[in-house]
Scaffold this motif. Structure first.
Motif, PDB file in Angstrom:
ATOM      1  N   GLU A  53       0.875  -1.177   0.000  1.00  0.00           N
ATOM      2  CA  GLU A  53       0.000   0.000   0.000  1.00  0.00           C
ATOM      3  C   GLU A  53       0.913   1.229   0.000  1.00  0.00           C
ATOM      4  O   GLU A  53       1.693   1.409   0.927  1.00  0.00           O
ATOM      5  CB  GLU A  53      -0.885   0.001   1.247  1.00  0.00           C
ATOM      6  CG  GLU A  53      -1.859  -1.159   1.289  1.00  0.00           C
ATOM      7  CD  GLU A  53      -2.432  -1.373   2.691  1.00  0.00           C
ATOM      8  OE1 GLU A  53      -3.424  -0.717   3.027  1.00  0.00           O
ATOM      9  OE2 GLU A  53      -1.857  -2.184   3.432  1.00  0.00           O
ATOM     10  N   HIS A  56       1.365   5.375  -0.247  1.00  0.00           N
ATOM     11  CA  HIS A  56       0.766   6.715  -0.171  1.00  0.00           C
ATOM     12  C   HIS A  56       1.719   7.702  -0.813  1.00  0.00           C
ATOM     13  O   HIS A  56       2.895   7.760  -0.434  1.00  0.00           O
ATOM     14  CB  HIS A  56       0.549   7.132   1.281  1.00  0.00           C
ATOM     15  CG  HIS A  56      -0.581   6.417   1.943  1.00  0.00           C
ATOM     16  ND1 HIS A  56      -0.431   5.235   2.609  1.00  0.00           N
ATOM     17  CD2 HIS A  56      -1.899   6.717   2.008  1.00  0.00           C
ATOM     18  CE1 HIS A  56      -1.602   4.836   3.074  1.00  0.00           C
ATOM     19  NE2 HIS A  56      -2.513   5.717   2.722  1.00  0.00           N
ATOM     20  N   GLU A  65      -3.549   6.882  -2.633  1.00  0.00           N
ATOM     21  CA  GLU A  65      -3.092   5.592  -2.128  1.00  0.00           C
ATOM     22  C   GLU A  65      -3.194   4.595  -3.271  1.00  0.00           C
ATOM     23  O   GLU A  65      -4.231   4.490  -3.937  1.00  0.00           O
ATOM     24  CB  GLU A  65      -3.926   5.123  -0.935  1.00  0.00           C
ATOM     25  CG  GLU A  65      -3.460   3.746  -0.468  1.00  0.00           C
ATOM     26  CD  GLU A  65      -4.060   3.275   0.856  1.00  0.00           C
ATOM     27  OE1 GLU A  65      -4.680   4.091   1.565  1.00  0.00           O
ATOM     28  OE2 GLU A  65      -3.905   2.079   1.169  1.00  0.00           O
TER      29      GLU A  65
END
Ligand code: ADP
Ligand code: MG
Ligand code: ZN
Length: 476
Positions: A10, A12, A153
Motif C-alpha cells: 500500500e 501513499h 493511495e
C-alpha cells in the motif's frame, strides 16, 4: 517444507498541487508551524470541504499511466478515528468507490526478468498533520500545515514474491509519478510512503497465509530488509509449530528488526460512511480523454524507444530512462552526437559516477548536456582521444570551461599525423628488442605494452587507431 512469500504493498504518495485537497491553503513544505491553515483544514464545525480539481486530474493521470479503469462515479467517505493530528476526528478518503481500479505496472528485475504487478485500486484522500515530540520536555506539539495535503493511495494485488520485486515495483511507481510530474516520490522526506503486507504459504499451494502488515518503512532499503526479515520470522514461527498471527508490525531500522505494534483485536473499526458534505465525483469520457491526451511519454515507452531509436542495449535504456531528467539529458546529447552508444557510455559511466561521488542529482550536474555533447564531438571528430577526453572532463568539472578551450589551453589536440607517430613507434621498437622478440615468438599480450609505450611518449595524444595499425604492420 519450502515456503513462498506473498506480498502486497500500500503506497501513499503526496501530490504536488499548490493547494490542499479541500481548501485553498498552501501545501508548501517547510513553513512555520500552523501558518498554512484555515477553518476547513483545522476541522472547525460547520465548514464545508470543496474538492480541488487538480487533485482529481493528478489521480486520473496516475490511473491512466498504470492502466486502471476510471470510476465514472466515485465517492468520498469518512474514515473515523481520533488522533491529535486529525482535528476533525475523521479522515476524508475514498472507500467503496475509489477513483480507479484494476490496473498494473510492469517491473524488470536485475537479472532481466520481466513481471506484471496488478494494482487493485487507487484512491484519493487527505493527509494528517504532524506531531512534534520535544525530547527535552514532556510535551508534544502539533503542526497542522500538512493536514489536508492531497494523497493518492495505490494498493497492489498480492502479486509480489520477494523483497527484490517489492523494491522494483516501488521504484517503477516512483518513476511513473515523477514522469507524470505529480509527486516528488521522496521516501526519506515522507512524500512517498509504503506499508508492506507479508505472508508465506507452502510452495505450490493456492490459499494465502495470514499476513502481517509492516509500517514505518521510510527508505527503499528498509522496505527490502523489513520484508526479508518478516519472511524469515514467519518461516521460523511455522517451523516451530506455531501460527502466524494477523498484526501490524513496526520496523526498527536501528535494530534491523520489527516488533509488534497491534494485533487484530486492537485493529480499528473505522465506521466508514459516505461524506454527506461532498457530492459524488462524476467523471465523463471527455475529461478522461483530455487527461489522456496530456500524458507525457512514460518510462516504459521511452525505454523501448531508446532501444529502437538509438540501438541501445536494454540495460542502458533501463538506466537512462529511470528518471525523466536523466533521459532528457541523454537525448539532448544524443541529438548532437553521431554515436548514441558513446553518449550512453559517458552518461552512465563518467557522469553518473561523478554525480554519485558528489551526491548530486542530474539536474545539479556541473557539466550540462550541451557541454558533454561538445566534448563527445571532439572525440568523434578525432580531435582528442577518449582517454584525453577523461582528462578534459575532469577539467570541465573543476573549471567550468568549455572543452574546446581546455583542449587548446593545454595543448591536448590528438596527433593524427602518421609520420610523426611512426617516428615514435620506431623509437619504441628499437628501444625494446627483447619484447619485440617475445612478441614475435607468440606473446600477443605484449601489444598492450607497445601501445602503452607509444602513448607515454606522446603524452596520450597519439591517435590509438593509427598507433595500433603502425605497430601491427611493423611487428609482423
Ligand atoms: P487493509 O486495508 O485491511 O490493509 P486490504 O484488503 O486492502 O486490507 O489489503 C491491503 C494489502 O494487503 C493489499 O496490497 C493486498 O494485496 C495485500 N494482501 C492481502 N492479503 C494478503 C496476504 N494474505 N498476504 C500478503 N498480502 C496480502
Ligand atoms: Mg492496510
Ligand atoms: Zn485550509
Amino acid at each position: 517444507m519450502e515456503f513462498e512469500p506473498v506480498i502486497g504493498l500500500e503506497v501513499h504518495s503526496q501530490l504536488k498541487t499548490h493547494t490542499k485537497i479541500f481548501c485553498a491553503c498552501s501545501t508548501e513544505f517547510g513553513a512555520d508551524p500552523n501558518t498554512h491553515v484555515c477553518p476547513v483544514c483545522l476541522g472547525m464545525p460547520g465548514v464545508l470541504p470543496v474538492l480541488n480539481k487538480t487533485v482529481v486530474e493528478y489521480a486520473m493521470r496516475m490511473a491512466l499511466a498504470t492502466h486502471c479503469s476510471i470510476t465514472k462515479e466515485s465517492r468520498f467517505a469518512r474514515k473515523n478515528y481520533f488522533y491529535p493530528d486529525l482535528p476533525k476526528g475523521y479522515q476524508i478518503s475514498q472507500y467503496e468507490f475509489p477513483i480507479a481500479e484494476h490496473g498494473h505496472v510492469n517491473i524488470v528485475l536485475e537479472d532481466g526478468t520481466a513481471k506484471r504487478i496488478g494494482i487493485t485500486r487507487i484512491h484519493m484522500e487527505e493527509d494528517a498533520g504532524k506531531l512534534m515530540h520535544d525530547p527535552a520536555r514532556p510535551v508534544s506539539r502539533v503542526d497542522y500545515n500538512r493536514t489536508g495535503t492531497p494523497l493518492i493511495e495505490i494498493v497492489s494485488e498480492p502479486d509480489i514474491r520477494s523483497p527484490e520485486e517489492a523494491g522494483a515495483y516501488l521504484r517503477q511507481l516512483r518513476s511513473i509519478l515523477r514522469y507524470l510530474g505529480i509527486s516528488d516520490g521522496n521516501m526519506e522526506e515522507g512524500s512517498f510512503r509504503c506499508d508492506a503486507n507479508v505472508s508465506i504459504r507452502p510452495k505450490g499451494t493456492e490459499p494465502f497465509g495470514t499476513r502481517a502488515e509492516l509500517k514505518n518503512l521510510n527508505s527503499f532499503k528498509y522496505v527490502e530488509s523489513a520484508i526479508a526479515y518478516e519472511i524469515k520470522r514467519q518461516k521460523a514461527v511455522l517451523a516451530d509449530g506455531g501460527a502466524v498471527v494477523q498484526e501490524t508490525r513496526l520496523w526498527d531500522s536501528a535494530k534491523n528488526r520489527s516488533h509488534s505494534m497491534r494485533g487484530k483485536e486492537e485493529a480499528h473499526d473505522y465506521r466508514y460512511f459516505p461524506d454527506p458534505d461532498l457530492v459524488p465525483l462524476v467523471i465523463d469520457d471527455a475529461w478522461i480523454d483530455a487527461v489522456r491526451q496530456g500524458l507525457p511519454e512514460l518510462p516504459e515507452a521511452r525505454k523501448e524507444r531508446f532501444v529502437s531509436e538509438y540501438a541501445l542495449p536494454l540495460y542502458d535504456a533501463e538506466i537512462l530512462t529511470s528518471a525523466r531528467e536523466l533521459a532528457d539529458y541523454f537525448e539532448d546529447c544524443a541529438r548532437a552526437v553521431k554515436n548514441p552508444k558513446l553518449v550512453s557510455n559517458w552518461v552512465m559511466g563518467t557522469l553518473l559516477g561523478l554525480l554519485k561521488a558528489e551526491g548530486k542529482t542530474i539536474e545539479q550536474s556541473p557539466v550540462p548536456s550541451s557541454r558533454l555533447a561538445e566534448l563527445l564531438l571532439l572525440i568523434e571528430t578525432s580531435v582528442i582521444s577518449g582517454k584525453i577526453a577523461k582528462t578534459v572532463f575532469d577539467e570541465m568539472v573543476a573549471s567550468g570551461k568549455a572543452p574546446k578551450v581546455i583542449v587548446e589551453e593545454k595543448g591536448l589536440v590528438q596527433v593524427t599525423d602518421e609520420s610523426a607517430i611512426e617516428a615514435v613507434v620506431d623509437q619504441v621498437i628499437s628501444a625494446n628488442p627483447s619484447e619485440v622478440e617475445k612478441f614475435k615468438a607468440g606473446n600477443a599480450k605484449l601489444m598492450g605494452f607497445f601501445v602503452g609505450q607509444v602513448m607515454r611518449e606522446t603524452k596520450g595524444k597519439a591517435n590509438p587507431q593509427i598507433v595500433n595499425k603502425l605497430l601491427n604492420g611493423k611487428l609482423k
